[in-house]
Design an enzyme around this catalytic site. Sequence first.
Site, mmCIF file in Angstrom:
data_model
loop_
_atom_site.group_PDB
_atom_site.id
_atom_site.type_symbol
_atom_site.label_atom_id
_atom_site.label_comp_id
_atom_site.label_asym_id
_atom_site.label_seq_id
_atom_site.Cartn_x
_atom_site.Cartn_y
_atom_site.Cartn_z
ATOM 1 N N SER B 15 44.224 32.499 45.255
ATOM 2 C CA SER B 15 44.133 33.948 45.451
ATOM 3 C C SER B 15 42.782 34.344 46.047
ATOM 4 O O SER B 15 42.712 35.127 46.991
ATOM 5 C CB SER B 15 44.303 34.681 44.115
ATOM 6 O OG SER B 15 45.537 34.374 43.529
ATOM 7 N N ARG B 38 36.839 39.820 42.697
ATOM 8 C CA ARG B 38 37.607 39.885 41.444
ATOM 9 C C ARG B 38 38.306 41.234 41.294
ATOM 10 O O ARG B 38 39.422 41.309 40.785
ATOM 11 C CB ARG B 38 36.722 39.574 40.226
ATOM 12 C CG ARG B 38 37.532 39.393 38.934
ATOM 13 C CD ARG B 38 36.823 38.576 37.888
ATOM 14 N NE ARG B 38 36.678 37.194 38.275
ATOM 15 C CZ ARG B 38 37.634 36.259 38.162
ATOM 16 N NH1 ARG B 38 38.810 36.575 37.650
ATOM 17 N NH2 ARG B 38 37.412 35.033 38.558
ATOM 18 N N HIS B 41 41.249 41.088 43.487
ATOM 19 C CA HIS B 41 42.198 40.193 42.823
ATOM 20 C C HIS B 41 43.008 40.935 41.757
ATOM 21 O O HIS B 41 44.191 40.674 41.550
ATOM 22 C CB HIS B 41 41.404 39.033 42.199
ATOM 23 C CG HIS B 41 42.220 38.057 41.426
ATOM 24 N ND1 HIS B 41 42.155 37.956 40.060
ATOM 25 C CD2 HIS B 41 43.124 37.140 41.818
ATOM 26 C CE1 HIS B 41 42.993 37.010 39.652
ATOM 27 N NE2 HIS B 41 43.584 36.494 40.694
#
Lengths: 207, 207
Positions: B15, B38, B41
């Site tokens: 990812s 992040r 994500h």
Amino acid sequence: MKDYIKSPMEIEKKSFDIIGKEMGAHNFSDTELKIVKRVIHTTADFEYKDLIYIRERSIEKAIELLKSGVTIYTDTNMAASGINKNAIKRLNCSVECFVSREDVFKEAKEKGITRSMAAVEKACSEGVKFFVFGNAPTALFKLKELTLKGQASPEFIIGAPIGFVGAAESKIEIEKLNTPMITVRGRKGGSGVAAAIVNALMYIILR
Amino acid sequence: MKDYIKSPMEIEKKSFDIIGKEMGAHNFSDTELKIVKRVIHTTADFEYKDLIYIRERSIEKAIELLKSGVTIYTDTNMAASGINKNAIKRLNCSVECFVSREDVFKEAKEKGITRSMAAVEKACSEGVKFFVFGNAPTALFKLKELTLKGQASPEFIIGAPIGFVGAAESKIEIEKLNTPMITVRGRKGGSGVAAAIVNALMYIILR
């Protein structure tokens, strides 16, 4: 600093008015709109208007289950914690997230699979009907597998895993089942979105 | 059905690779990038690249506090539940969400203010230094007020309330303080985003 609105209900009402004004044209029914608006309220992201798929008669089925005091399965603690506990209580429903359970943890480790997959196996073996996925594509794949094998009997599914690996595909796959469902297509979704859909459904009954 | 990746760490790595490829040009340092990636994500939303504001030396301050075993204040249970408990434990930190406390609930009702505001008052009176806001603009306004009055001493703030009423303004206001902070500008943010920023900071230390 200017004075600011402090009443939570007033803030929510004003937010929904703004969303209604800004979201533009759509084909949602009044009931569907309550779900879509709540997701936009949770994400401040109008793209959800084009990503939410509500299968025919799925809202009715979800409401029927919620009125019967169903157990709601969630794939993460975060989704569970986003669901309004007061509403759950008023409906005599319960929320269960299996991923933290000791037996699920062990099984995932032994099999080398995600805890989410082990959790969904456990939930299916315990007869869960109402599934909420905001995070784990692998859990959604697993639920489809088990359903096709006759080892799971979902009656309503919220399919909203988020992410870059498997999320979009997991929603394409789950939609191949005939089960009543609400999904968020593509990469987007998440625990907050999944919880918001559950809350919207409960508020249709309670408000 | 095709076979799918089942290892959580493998899924995460892939990812992050996809995010890196798709996010395009940016001016983030390697450490800042870990936070931004992040958040993307967690949301599958690349717009965050342009919304995240990381004040100079704020990451260093956050890391210093995390290494000292700080108490992390969150404005919602959902943000608290999104923070990696294993990482918290390894750092000897703790997470506290005051909104569920009985005394906070009572005070909010008596004063006719949001529970979030009452919670931040309580946290400040108990000397909390590390604040995480993913939901409540009113709490952020309140923290600014208390800090200007000398009744709060925040040393690091994550300001990421989401929403249509007050959220964007709350982040403009909090940025007027000199405190080290990371904010998500505009309407976007949320409990998941706030928790993701905390996790990214902890992983900088632990991974």
